[in-house]
Scaffold this motif. Structure first.
Motif, mmCIF file in Angstrom:
data_model
loop_
_atom_site.group_PDB
_atom_site.id
_atom_site.type_symbol
_atom_site.label_atom_id
_atom_site.label_comp_id
_atom_site.label_asym_id
_atom_site.label_seq_id
_atom_site.Cartn_x
_atom_site.Cartn_y
_atom_site.Cartn_z
ATOM 1 N N CYS A 56 1.630 5.179 0.963
ATOM 2 C CA CYS A 56 1.227 6.030 2.082
ATOM 3 C C CYS A 56 1.300 7.520 1.757
ATOM 4 C CB CYS A 56 2.061 5.717 3.329
ATOM 5 S SG CYS A 56 3.849 5.800 3.099
ATOM 6 N N ARG A 57 2.239 7.940 0.889
ATOM 7 C CA ARG A 57 2.327 9.365 0.569
ATOM 8 C C ARG A 57 3.250 9.570 -0.634
ATOM 9 N NH1 ARG A 57 5.694 8.359 4.765
ATOM 10 N NH2 ARG A 57 7.828 9.154 4.675
ATOM 11 N N ARG A 94 -5.236 6.007 -0.997
ATOM 12 C CA ARG A 94 -5.381 5.006 0.067
ATOM 13 C C ARG A 94 -5.907 3.687 -0.478
ATOM 14 N NH1 ARG A 94 -7.111 9.358 3.549
ATOM 15 N NH2 ARG A 94 -9.284 8.938 2.983
ATOM 16 N N GLU A 95 -6.596 3.746 -1.588
ATOM 17 C CA GLU A 95 -7.159 2.531 -2.187
ATOM 18 C C GLU A 95 -6.182 1.855 -3.134
ATOM 19 O OE1 GLU A 95 -10.598 4.088 -4.079
ATOM 20 O OE2 GLU A 95 -11.707 4.418 -2.202
ATOM 21 N N ALA A 115 0.848 -1.191 0.000
ATOM 22 C CA ALA A 115 0.000 0.000 0.000
ATOM 23 C C ALA A 115 0.883 1.239 0.000
ATOM 24 C CB ALA A 115 -0.900 0.006 1.237
ATOM 25 N N LYS A 145 -5.966 11.914 -1.769
ATOM 26 C CA LYS A 145 -5.623 11.080 -0.624
ATOM 27 C C LYS A 145 -6.549 9.875 -0.530
ATOM 28 C CE LYS A 145 -4.547 13.084 3.287
ATOM 29 N NZ LYS A 145 -4.589 14.012 4.428
ATOM 30 N N LYS A 146 -7.832 10.105 -0.770
ATOM 31 C CA LYS A 146 -8.800 9.002 -0.707
ATOM 32 C C LYS A 146 -8.496 7.960 -1.767
ATOM 33 C CE LYS A 146 -13.706 7.899 -1.085
ATOM 34 N NZ LYS A 146 -15.074 8.414 -1.323
#
Length: 280
Positions: free
Chosen positions: A148-149, A240-241, A146, A236-237
């Motif tokens: 993160c940023r 995150r996916e 995943a 950001k949403k």
């Protein structure tokens, strides 16, 4: 002339290409062994060409699905536009994405598990065997990552700044083989307890996917614009996916790529304590 037929949406019944197909065309064709930055957007080789030496890299390859490719292209394009305005007074502020070729074709991204290193002709075969054995003996199963940023990462070796998506952990086994052949280890500070006390960096900050690059230094203004683009609620949403499936590790020696496949979770070869390749 054949009569016209009414047809529904076009669908393909062809099977997907095997993963090994991508390895056949993974390298760009070099027309000369001489370093010519004009042919590569001003970039210079990190490893000069020397007859008998073989540039080598261990990495994970990721082909973003269409929706993810569209998202990242959209974000990088927005950053290019806003950074161009914000940094108008600076020279060479071009941001080049890794997401597509000069002809607009989608390109794979990668997560490095080694530095760009060099092997002698005599070491190629044994190095490959030892990397394959180290990965297969690790008990590592296929897994997912995943993001993160997004942030900028500057490298002294290439004098370039890379726009990267930070990931979670990974490393030791590939580094052990690399060090055995007298090569520099990747993210050496991240081993041990997983933290660099002097820099305060965690191993999780090491691994990343580069999605763009620039010769410009990551100034406060560029960082601000980047955070503004990638830090929006919508971005950001969607970030995150974002998930990156990891089903194998690739070892590239010269122009030859070997894909070391990881067993699937739950397989008999992996029943006793599966591990995450990104966990030390």
């Amino acid at each position: 002339m054949w009569p016209e037929r009414n047809r529904g949406p076009a669908t393909s019944t062809l099977p997907p290409l095997p993963a090994s197909f991508h390895d056949l065309y993974a390298s760009t064709v070099r027309t000369t062994t001489r370093d010519d930055p004009s042919l590569h957007q001003g970039r210079t080789r990190q490893i000069p060409h020397v007859p008998g030496n073989w540039p080598t890299h261990i990495y994970i390859e990721w082909h973003p699905p269409p929706a993810v490719h569209e998202l990242l292209t959209e974000l990088v394009s927005s950053l290019q536009s806003q950074a161009s305005s914000a940094l108008a007074g600076d020279t060479n502020t071009t941001i080049t994405n890794f997401l597509q070729s000069d002809l607009g074709a989608p390109q794979p991204l990668h997560i490095s598990l080694s530095r760009p290193i060099v092997l002698s002709s005599d070491d190629r075969a044994t190095f490959l065997r030892e990397v394959e054995a180290a990965i297969r003996a690790s008990g590592i199963a296929a897994f997912g990552l995943a993001c993160c940023r997004a942030e900028w990462h500057r490298t002294a070796e290439s004098a370039r700044s890379f726009l990267v998506l930070r990931l979670t952990e990974m490393l030791r086994r590939c580094n052990d083989v690399v060090a055995k052949y007298g090569q520099s280890r990747l993210y050496e500070w991240a081993e041990g307890d997983g933290q660099d006390e002097e820099e305060g960096r965690w191993v999780g900050e090491a691994f990343h996917v580069s999605i763009a690059w620039s010769f410009v230094e990551p100034t406060e203004e560029l960082v601000r614009v980047t955070e503004q683009v990638f830090g929006s609620c919508s971005a950001k949403k969607r970030m995150r996916e974002l998930r990156i499936p990891v089903e194998g590790v690739k070892v590239k020696i010269g122009n030859v790529i070997t894909h070391v496949v990881l067993p699937q979770r739950g397989s008999r070869a992996n029943e006793k304590g599966a591990k995450n390749l990104l966990g030390l």
